[in-house]
Design an enzyme around this catalytic site. Sequence first.
Site, PDB file in Angstrom:
ATOM      1  N   GLU A 337       2.445   3.721  -0.637  1.00 17.51           N
ATOM      2  CA  GLU A 337       3.302   4.781  -1.182  1.00 17.51           C
ATOM      3  C   GLU A 337       3.194   6.032  -0.324  1.00 17.51           C
ATOM      4  OE1 GLU A 337       4.218   8.434  -3.605  1.00 17.51           O
ATOM      5  OE2 GLU A 337       2.383   7.879  -2.604  1.00 17.51           O
ATOM      6  N   GLU A 338       1.966   6.338   0.091  1.00 15.50           N
ATOM      7  CA  GLU A 338       1.731   7.631   0.755  1.00 15.50           C
ATOM      8  C   GLU A 338       2.514   7.806   2.055  1.00 15.50           C
ATOM      9  OE1 GLU A 338       0.732   9.941  -0.818  1.00 15.50           O
ATOM     10  OE2 GLU A 338      -0.859   9.443  -2.219  1.00 15.50           O
TER      11      GLU A 338
HETATM   12 ZN   LIG Z   1       0.468   9.245  -5.418  1.00 19.01          ZN
END
Ligand SMILES: [Zn+2]
Length: 472
Positions: A337-338
């Site tokens: 996600e990052e």
């Molecule tokens: Zn997060």
Amino acid sequence: MEIPLKIIILFTSVIRVINTSVVINRFDDDDCELDAELVEEIASYENVTKRIMEEIRSNFGEVMYNEYTRFIDTFGARPSGTEVLERSIDHMINLTKHHGLNDVTTEELQVPHWVRVHESASMLQPHVKNIAILGFGSSVSTPPEGITAEAIVINSFDELDKTDKKTIEGKIVVFDAHYVTYGDTVVYRSQGASKAAKKGAIATLVRSITPFSIYSPHTGGQYYEKNVPKIPTAAITLEDADLMRRLQNAGDKIVLHIKMLSTSDTKTSRNTLVDLKGSVHPEKLVIVSGHIDSWDVGQGAMDDGGGMMISWFTPVILNILKLKPKRTVRAILWTAEEPGLIGAQAYLKKHMNDLDNINFIMESDEGTFKPLGLDVAGSKKARCIVKEVLKQFAPINKLTNSGYPGSDIVIFVHQGIPGASLLNENERYFWYHHSEGDTMNVQTMKDVVDCAAFWAAFSYVIADLSVDIPRQ
Ligand SMILES: [Zn+2]
């Protein structure tokens, strides 16, 4: 459909607005008209939701919290593309089976693997001083000998635009915009390097995107524009940014030395899917989710160990309690996600032809502090059903409608899928976010267990209702 990185960066820039004190609430509380039958049906779940919450609060929640603590302390930071992230995914697969749920699968995808090797900075003029820095993900390295140059402190993109190119050329631009909301301020991190490079800057340092600091730099994603020279870019502390502002205002010349070395390649990772198959409509999904990757600093306990863990726990505890809803409850532990919602984008692309089967999608990625309710996206009827369900969770019954619920699930919401993210007392979230401060110390068992109890019980009702959550 591939979502361009730029769009993602814009998404991640604006979606965090909901974490701030200014919550946009466009939901009219007095305006819901549901069929009496549906209202009655929803009310009939009160006993089962009470039972789920009670079982978790008095019994299984502590087991989950201990597994969570053990997970965080065993693996620590879990950056995209690393072996430790893959081992942590294996651990969650084994844990799922250990707790009696065997329906766990993974979907492979390619993810960025950016590794911070060495970073240091110091001020040489007007006096010698160490400067704490934390490079932004995907930043290029400096030359091996580093960069030594004069710094210019700039407060905004507006000021950058108005400043003569000659004044900036060959200098290190220090953006010192003060935190207003995450969404307002994060643009200096995500877009500052390319904007400054267009004016001839050779590096950028950015006042960390946080309202509070005890000399802590905060990292995060950033995006280089095409056909613009890529320059090194890193976070500095609030304290050093403000010092440099004062020095510049006093007429002092500031000279900095920065050295950064990183490597970058691509690796294979996995989204993890944990299913409690539906008893009547196994093809229909209620998704609960959080991301398993983190930045490379701290432990990734808050972002997003807590959200990942309560989502994983939802199908697991319902299975233990022998509560099988009509639809499938699927926990997704997003990977990567990052670096820009990479796991969520891959899932969306892979499942583009069966998005109609996603009845509702949930995400917890803004803290697992004291739960307050849900930020809901969807049609008015969808929000009215959620509001009716939330009544039995009072005082966890706040409902907002910011339009940007969460991060990973926003790309699904934009496909018309109704969804919600967890509202919680997260005023201090950005104190720790993306820094060495994101550790188990910021979590408490009571809050995380309360979040887990609410998350599981709410998901159960949505997955078991006789009606789908309507898209229109
Ligand atoms: Zn997060």
